[in-house]
Design a protein around this motif. Sequence first.
Motif, PDB file in Angstrom:
ATOM      1  N   TYR A  78       0.846  -1.193   0.000  1.00  0.00           N
ATOM      2  CA  TYR A  78       0.000   0.000   0.000  1.00  0.00           C
ATOM      3  C   TYR A  78       0.882   1.244   0.000  1.00  0.00           C
ATOM      4  O   TYR A  78       1.912   1.281   0.683  1.00  0.00           O
ATOM      5  N   PRO A  79       0.468   2.294  -0.721  1.00  0.00           N
ATOM      6  CA  PRO A  79       1.156   3.589  -0.567  1.00  0.00           C
ATOM      7  C   PRO A  79       1.023   4.060   0.876  1.00  0.00           C
ATOM      8  O   PRO A  79      -0.024   3.864   1.507  1.00  0.00           O
ATOM      9  N   ALA A  80       2.079   4.667   1.405  1.00  0.00           N
ATOM     10  CA  ALA A  80       2.085   5.054   2.820  1.00  0.00           C
ATOM     11  C   ALA A  80       2.798   6.380   2.994  1.00  0.00           C
ATOM     12  O   ALA A  80       3.534   6.840   2.111  1.00  0.00           O
ATOM     13  N   LYS A  81       2.571   6.966   4.154  1.00  0.00           N
ATOM     14  CA  LYS A  81       3.273   8.189   4.536  1.00  0.00           C
ATOM     15  C   LYS A  81       3.883   7.947   5.907  1.00  0.00           C
ATOM     16  O   LYS A  81       3.197   7.503   6.837  1.00  0.00           O
ATOM     17  N   SER A  82       5.178   8.225   6.001  1.00  0.00           N
ATOM     18  CA  SER A  82       5.929   7.923   7.214  1.00  0.00           C
ATOM     19  C   SER A  82       6.670   9.171   7.677  1.00  0.00           C
ATOM     20  O   SER A  82       7.284   9.871   6.873  1.00  0.00           O
ATOM     21  N   MET A  83       6.594   9.443   8.980  1.00  0.00           N
ATOM     22  CA  MET A  83       7.303  10.581   9.568  1.00  0.00           C
ATOM     23  C   MET A  83       7.954  10.133  10.870  1.00  0.00           C
ATOM     24  O   MET A  83       7.454   9.229  11.545  1.00  0.00           O
ATOM     25  N   GLU A  84       9.031  10.795  11.217  1.00  0.00           N
ATOM     26  CA  GLU A  84       9.705  10.506  12.471  1.00  0.00           C
ATOM     27  C   GLU A  84       9.539  11.680  13.427  1.00  0.00           C
ATOM     28  O   GLU A  84       9.521  12.846  13.016  1.00  0.00           O
TER      29      GLU A  84
END
Length: 252
Positions: free
Chosen positions: A38-44
Motif C-alpha cells: 500500500y502507498p504510505a506516509k511515514s514521519m519521524e
Amino acid sequence: MAALDGYPISLTLAMDDGREYSLTLVSEALVRWQGREYPAKSMELGELRFLTFDLQKEPRHNLTLVLDGAEGLATLVTCRQGLNPKRPTYIETDVLTGAIALPGKPLSEKRHGYTDELRGKAVEWEYEGGFRIVHIYVTERYYRIRLLQKMGDPDSPYERAMQNYTDRTEPAWYLRIRPGVVLFGFTEDNMDRVTPPEIACASRCQLIDLRRMETVGRGFGQPGGDLDVFRARGRFTDPLPGELDPGSAYII
C-alpha cells in the motif's frame, strides 16, 4: 532509530487482540501489510515513527501506527468510514496496543497506556503554511477547538454551514507513548451531527512531543478524499474563561 533504521524494515506486531500482524516498511512511501502493498506516509518524531496508510480509500479503511523500536512497542489506530448508512461520513475508530517482536529479545510486557496528563491544558498549534488553531484538552475523553482565523469568506458556503457548530466539543483519546510524548486523536462526531453532508466528519491523529512542542499527524475527512499528513509547532497558552467548563450538550 533503534531497530527501525534503513529499508526494508520487516516487523511482526503482536497486538493485544491476540493476533500477529506482518509489516514491512519497503520505503518511506510504501508498506507491505499482511502480504499486500500500500502507498504510505511515514514521519519521524525523535526516535518514534508515525506511519499511516489506507487499506481502502472509499469506503475509507485507514491504519495509523506509532512504532517505538527502542522499547519494542506499537499502537495501531484503525479508522473506518462509510459503515453507517444514515451517517455516511461518520468515522469509527479503534485503538489497539501491542508489542514489536524484536529478534533476540523477549516480547515487551509494557504497553502504551491512556493518560490524562493533558487534561486542563491548551496548546496553540501553528502548522506549515501558517494556519494556527488552539486545542483545549478539556478532559481525558474530550477536547475543544478555538479558531484563530476564519476558514474562508464569512459568506462562503463553508462558513454558513458551520454556523450551527457552536459547541465545538468532540470525543478524543490520549495515549502516553513515552514520558512527555502523547498520541492524541479525535473524531468530529459532534460537528457531523449539526452540519450538512458537504462538511464531512474528520478524523485526526497526532503524535505530540510536549518537551519540544512539536507534533506530526494525519487527517482525513470527505469519503474518498486525500489522506493529509502534517507537522506543527506549538506553545502552551491559557484557556479562555469557559473553555474548560464541563457543561456541553455533547459531554455525558
